[in-house]
Design a protein around this motif. Structure first.
Motif, short mmCIF file in Angstrom:
data_model
loop_
_atom_site.label_atom_id
_atom_site.label_comp_id
_atom_site.label_asym_id
_atom_site.label_seq_id
_atom_site.Cartn_x
_atom_site.Cartn_y
_atom_site.Cartn_z
N LYS A 47 0.71 -1.24 0.02
CA LYS A 47 0.08 -0.02 0.03
C LYS A 47 0.81 1.17 0.00
N VAL A 48 1.94 1.17 0.73
CA VAL A 48 2.82 2.47 0.89
C VAL A 48 3.49 2.58 -0.40
N ALA A 49 4.13 1.49 -1.12
CA ALA A 49 4.84 1.62 -2.41
C ALA A 49 3.75 2.14 -3.38
N LYS A 50 2.56 1.63 -3.28
CA LYS A 50 1.46 2.13 -4.58
C LYS A 50 1.29 3.69 -4.10
N ILE A 51 1.13 4.18 -2.86
CA ILE A 51 1.04 5.59 -2.87
C ILE A 51 2.20 6.41 -3.15
N SER A 52 3.34 5.95 -2.93
CA SER A 52 4.59 6.62 -3.17
C SER A 52 4.85 6.78 -4.60
N ASN A 53 4.30 5.69 -5.46
CA ASN A 53 4.47 5.56 -6.73
C ASN A 53 3.45 6.53 -7.58
N ARG A 54 2.44 6.73 -6.85
CA ARG A 54 1.35 7.57 -7.74
C ARG A 54 1.85 9.07 -7.15
N ALA A 55 2.52 9.33 -5.90
CA ALA A 55 3.01 10.68 -5.70
C ALA A 55 4.08 10.93 -6.70
N ILE A 56 4.80 9.95 -6.94
CA ILE A 56 5.95 10.19 -7.92
C ILE A 56 5.42 10.61 -9.19
N LEU A 57 4.58 10.06 -9.70
CA LEU A 57 3.85 10.33 -10.96
C LEU A 57 3.30 11.65 -11.12
N VAL A 58 2.37 11.96 -9.83
CA VAL A 58 2.02 13.38 -9.90
C VAL A 58 3.19 14.46 -9.85
N LEU A 59 4.24 14.20 -9.25
CA LEU A 59 5.49 14.93 -9.25
C LEU A 59 6.11 15.27 -10.66
N GLU A 60 5.98 14.14 -11.45
CA GLU A 60 6.43 14.15 -12.89
C GLU A 60 5.47 15.09 -13.55
N CYS A 61 4.17 15.01 -13.43
CA CYS A 61 3.35 16.03 -14.10
C CYS A 61 3.54 17.37 -13.80
N VAL A 62 3.83 17.63 -12.28
CA VAL A 62 4.04 18.88 -12.01
C VAL A 62 5.31 19.46 -12.49
N ILE A 63 6.48 18.66 -12.64
CA ILE A 63 7.84 19.06 -13.09
C ILE A 63 7.60 19.45 -14.59
N CYS A 64 6.72 18.66 -15.21
CA CYS A 64 6.75 18.83 -16.83
C CYS A 64 5.95 20.15 -17.35
N TYR A 65 4.66 20.28 -16.63
CA TYR A 65 3.81 21.19 -16.83
C TYR A 65 4.61 22.52 -16.36
N SER A 66 5.09 22.63 -15.17
CA SER A 66 5.81 23.93 -14.90
C SER A 66 6.87 24.24 -15.67
N SER A 67 7.71 23.44 -16.13
CA SER A 67 8.61 23.60 -17.21
C SER A 67 8.21 24.10 -18.40
N ILE A 68 7.29 23.53 -18.86
CA ILE A 68 6.50 24.13 -20.28
C ILE A 68 6.11 25.49 -19.90
N ALA A 69 5.59 25.87 -18.94
CA ALA A 69 5.09 27.08 -18.68
C ALA A 69 6.19 28.13 -18.62
N ILE A 70 7.12 27.75 -17.95
CA ILE A 70 8.55 28.58 -17.90
C ILE A 70 9.02 28.84 -19.24
N PHE A 71 9.27 27.81 -19.95
CA PHE A 71 10.03 27.73 -21.40
C PHE A 71 8.74 28.78 -22.18
N LEU A 72 7.77 28.69 -22.24
CA LEU A 72 6.65 29.39 -22.88
C LEU A 72 6.91 31.06 -22.28
N THR A 73 6.51 31.20 -21.05
CA THR A 73 6.87 32.60 -20.55
C THR A 73 8.32 33.26 -20.92
N LEU A 74 9.32 32.64 -20.86
CA LEU A 74 10.46 33.26 -21.51
C LEU A 74 10.69 33.39 -22.83
N THR A 75 9.80 32.45 -23.62
CA THR A 75 10.08 32.76 -25.06
C THR A 75 8.89 33.91 -25.26
N ILE A 76 7.95 34.08 -24.74
CA ILE A 76 7.32 35.18 -25.04
C ILE A 76 7.67 36.59 -24.63
#
Ligand SMILES: [Zn+2]
Length: 130
Positions: free
Chosen positions: A18-47
């Motif tokens: 159960k703990v491993a499952k929760i940890s893996n889901r948290a890691i995948l949420v972190l993956e999405c946060v990292i990706c979308y925030s870096s895309i937002a930073i890239f677009l902001t700097l480019t604009i």
């Protein structure tokens, strides 16, 4: 006495899963946060580099910083995706964790990747299992 110990061990194993499952889901949420925030930073700097008054050297630096941030963040997020959980073969049901390079070059739709199973050797769409 032995039966109680076995039950406690089974409960501990189930709790660890159960703990491993929760940890893996948290890691995948972190993956999405990292990706979308870096895309937002890239677009902001480019604009900013495109529409604000500044020297061409500063424009170049802003776009380069955004691009480096995007690449580093995406490859880091992808590493988290590969290491969290496992993939399940559609042909035999084998759970496996591919290497970073193997996952990187395999086509994908979301978290489902087209890979060759290490157990049965057949290529199929492998779903991500948390
Ligand atoms: Zn398989």
């Amino acid at each position: 006495m032995v039966e109680n110990k076995t039950n406690i061990e089974k409960e501990n194993i189930e709790e660890e899963r159960k703990v491993a499952k929760i940890s893996n889901r948290a890691i995948l949420v972190l993956e999405c946060v990292i990706c979308y925030s870096s895309i937002a930073i890239f677009l902001t700097l480019t604009i900013i580099a495109s529409y604000c008054e500044m020297s061409n050297a500063l424009r170049f630096v802003l776009i380069l910083v955004g691009l480096v941030d995007l690449l580093v963040s995406c490859f880091t997020a992808f590493y988290l995706e590969v290491k969290a959980g496992c993939y399940i073969c559609a042909k035999c049901g084998n759970k496996h964790q591919p290497s970073y390079l193997k996952a990187l070059i395999s086509p994908h739709i979301g978290w489902t990747r087209y890979m060759k199973c290490p157990k049965c050797g057949k290529s199929s769409w492998n779903k991500k299992k948390f």
